[in-house]
Design a protein around this motif. Sequence first.
Motif, mmCIF file in Angstrom:
data_model
loop_
_atom_site.group_PDB
_atom_site.id
_atom_site.type_symbol
_atom_site.label_atom_id
_atom_site.label_comp_id
_atom_site.label_asym_id
_atom_site.label_seq_id
_atom_site.Cartn_x
_atom_site.Cartn_y
_atom_site.Cartn_z
ATOM 1 N N SER A 277 0.864 -1.177 0.000
ATOM 2 C CA SER A 277 0.000 0.000 0.000
ATOM 3 C C SER A 277 0.902 1.228 0.000
ATOM 4 N N LEU A 278 1.065 1.831 -1.164
ATOM 5 C CA LEU A 278 1.958 2.975 -1.307
ATOM 6 C C LEU A 278 1.145 4.239 -1.545
ATOM 7 N N PRO A 279 1.640 5.386 -1.107
ATOM 8 C CA PRO A 279 0.890 6.636 -1.268
ATOM 9 C C PRO A 279 0.638 6.971 -2.733
ATOM 10 N N ALA A 280 -0.559 7.469 -3.016
ATOM 11 C CA ALA A 280 -0.940 7.785 -4.392
ATOM 12 C C ALA A 280 -0.031 8.846 -4.997
ATOM 13 N N GLU A 281 0.468 9.760 -4.155
ATOM 14 C CA GLU A 281 1.312 10.837 -4.679
ATOM 15 C C GLU A 281 2.673 10.342 -5.166
ATOM 16 N N SER A 282 3.023 9.099 -4.834
ATOM 17 C CA SER A 282 4.304 8.561 -5.302
ATOM 18 C C SER A 282 4.201 7.958 -6.702
ATOM 19 N N LEU A 283 2.971 7.822 -7.224
ATOM 20 C CA LEU A 283 2.766 7.167 -8.513
ATOM 21 C C LEU A 283 3.153 8.088 -9.667
ATOM 22 N N ARG A 284 3.895 7.530 -10.615
ATOM 23 C CA ARG A 284 4.317 8.261 -11.809
ATOM 24 C C ARG A 284 4.047 7.395 -13.040
ATOM 25 N N THR A 285 3.898 8.035 -14.185
ATOM 26 C CA THR A 285 3.829 7.327 -15.461
ATOM 27 C C THR A 285 5.089 7.673 -16.228
ATOM 28 N N ALA A 286 5.930 6.674 -16.435
ATOM 29 C CA ALA A 286 7.254 6.917 -17.000
ATOM 30 C C ALA A 286 7.377 6.353 -18.408
ATOM 31 N N VAL A 287 8.040 7.103 -19.265
ATOM 32 C CA VAL A 287 8.410 6.614 -20.593
ATOM 33 C C VAL A 287 9.769 5.945 -20.440
ATOM 34 N N VAL A 288 9.803 4.645 -20.650
ATOM 35 C CA VAL A 288 11.021 3.867 -20.437
ATOM 36 C C VAL A 288 11.630 3.497 -21.779
ATOM 37 N N LYS A 289 12.892 3.795 -21.939
ATOM 38 C CA LYS A 289 13.594 3.491 -23.185
ATOM 39 C C LYS A 289 13.524 2.003 -23.482
ATOM 40 N N GLY A 290 13.173 1.669 -24.720
ATOM 41 C CA GLY A 290 13.098 0.275 -25.123
ATOM 42 C C GLY A 290 11.719 -0.329 -24.993
ATOM 43 N N ARG A 291 10.761 0.430 -24.447
ATOM 44 C CA ARG A 291 9.392 -0.066 -24.308
ATOM 45 C C ARG A 291 8.435 0.851 -25.056
ATOM 46 N N ALA A 292 7.495 0.248 -25.766
ATOM 47 C CA ALA A 292 6.543 1.039 -26.544
ATOM 48 C C ALA A 292 5.521 1.723 -25.643
ATOM 49 N N GLU A 293 5.130 1.035 -24.558
ATOM 50 C CA GLU A 293 4.112 1.570 -23.661
ATOM 51 C C GLU A 293 4.750 2.155 -22.402
ATOM 52 N N PRO A 294 4.171 3.232 -21.858
ATOM 53 C CA PRO A 294 4.677 3.796 -20.596
ATOM 54 C C PRO A 294 4.545 2.784 -19.458
ATOM 55 N N VAL A 295 5.330 2.981 -18.423
ATOM 56 C CA VAL A 295 5.314 2.102 -17.255
ATOM 57 C C VAL A 295 4.917 2.919 -16.032
ATOM 58 N N GLU A 296 3.957 2.420 -15.269
ATOM 59 C CA GLU A 296 3.572 3.094 -14.035
ATOM 60 C C GLU A 296 4.502 2.651 -12.914
ATOM 61 N N VAL A 297 5.038 3.631 -12.195
ATOM 62 C CA VAL A 297 6.021 3.349 -11.151
ATOM 63 C C VAL A 297 5.717 4.180 -9.915
ATOM 64 N N HIS A 298 6.295 3.757 -8.796
ATOM 65 C CA HIS A 298 6.255 4.537 -7.566
ATOM 66 C C HIS A 298 7.659 5.063 -7.293
ATOM 67 N N ALA A 299 7.772 6.371 -7.075
ATOM 68 C CA ALA A 299 9.047 7.000 -6.739
ATOM 69 C C ALA A 299 9.075 7.242 -5.235
ATOM 70 N N LEU A 300 10.039 6.627 -4.545
ATOM 71 C CA LEU A 300 10.073 6.649 -3.083
ATOM 72 C C LEU A 300 11.391 7.218 -2.566
ATOM 73 N N ASP A 301 11.310 8.010 -1.504
ATOM 74 C CA ASP A 301 12.509 8.522 -0.847
ATOM 75 C C ASP A 301 13.009 7.554 0.214
ATOM 76 N N ARG A 302 12.091 6.794 0.780
ATOM 77 C CA ARG A 302 12.452 5.834 1.818
ATOM 78 C C ARG A 302 11.478 4.667 1.783
ATOM 79 N N ILE A 303 11.846 3.604 2.467
ATOM 80 C CA ILE A 303 10.990 2.422 2.562
ATOM 81 C C ILE A 303 10.673 2.192 4.027
ATOM 82 N N SER A 304 9.397 2.204 4.350
ATOM 83 C CA SER A 304 8.999 2.048 5.753
ATOM 84 C C SER A 304 8.909 0.579 6.139
#
Length: 304
Positions: A277-304
């Motif tokens: 269960s990760l905070p919604a504000e950490s969710l990003r949609t990233a364009v990843v080199k080598g992939r046709a479709e974007p990838v949804e990721v969570h960007a985190l400063d720390r792990i609880s």
Amino acid sequence: MPDRKPIILTRSCGTRIAVPTGASVLDAFRAHGIAHASVCGGKARCTTCRVRVLHGLEFVAAPGPLEVDALARIGAPPEVRLACQLCPTADLTVMPLLPADATAEDVMGKGGLDGREGEVAVLFVDLRGSTTLGEARLPYDVLFILNRFFLEMNRALVATNGHYSNFTGDGLMALYGLERDDPAQAVRDALAGAKSMLAAMERINRDLATELAQPLRIGIGIHAGEAIVGTMGPPMAQIVSAIGDMVNTAARLEGLTKDYGCSVVISRHAAELAGLSLPAESLRTAVVKGRAEPVEVHALDRIS
């Protein structure tokens, strides 16, 4: 009732063989003792058995989903098909596109690839700004710092069921989930490993405070999915590693930590697989080199 005329398969070298009804080109080659590359064993999980259809393409059925996906990955033209999926219904002439004497055993022997397909979690960690370490230090002083870094990273892996796979210059690649078939637990272990690595960096920065102009930082990328896992490399230097699109994506996620200014980037797929269960504000949609479709990721400063 007259016998049905056999289907004749002709190789570009001139060899002609009869093909049983419903058999694939690869099956026909094997039945007649003709060596033909097929690393995955004829499951459409690779393209090493591919052939070019020289004559009779108009009588060939359209490829199925697995074959379409495999051939799309290499940008194959319409006349190139997988021998393991191509089942002739009329006379056909084909040209193998890999050496005719390359067998699965040859490729999977020592010095090649001996692997299996499975679901694992992959973690990439990279030391930020390591190139500046040598600007005002003697080489052996830099080596001391890097060895301390790799020692701590490996300790984190061992403590969390991780497996060191590859040295990547200023970082490393690790695999989780090799011991048991539990992808969700593999991701949870990978996150535990990442948390342990971040804690280790705090210790390193504290212990080497007088040696460092600024604290050392790391970036970590985590992804999960299917990959080919096994022993790879030259005969005297083989390692247990993984290859596949999922592994490439994990490496790209580690690189995204620079763009997002965070410590950890984990794919949404991996996070959901582990039931996180990760905070919604950490969710990003990233364009990843080598992939046709974007990838949804969570960007985190720390792990609880």
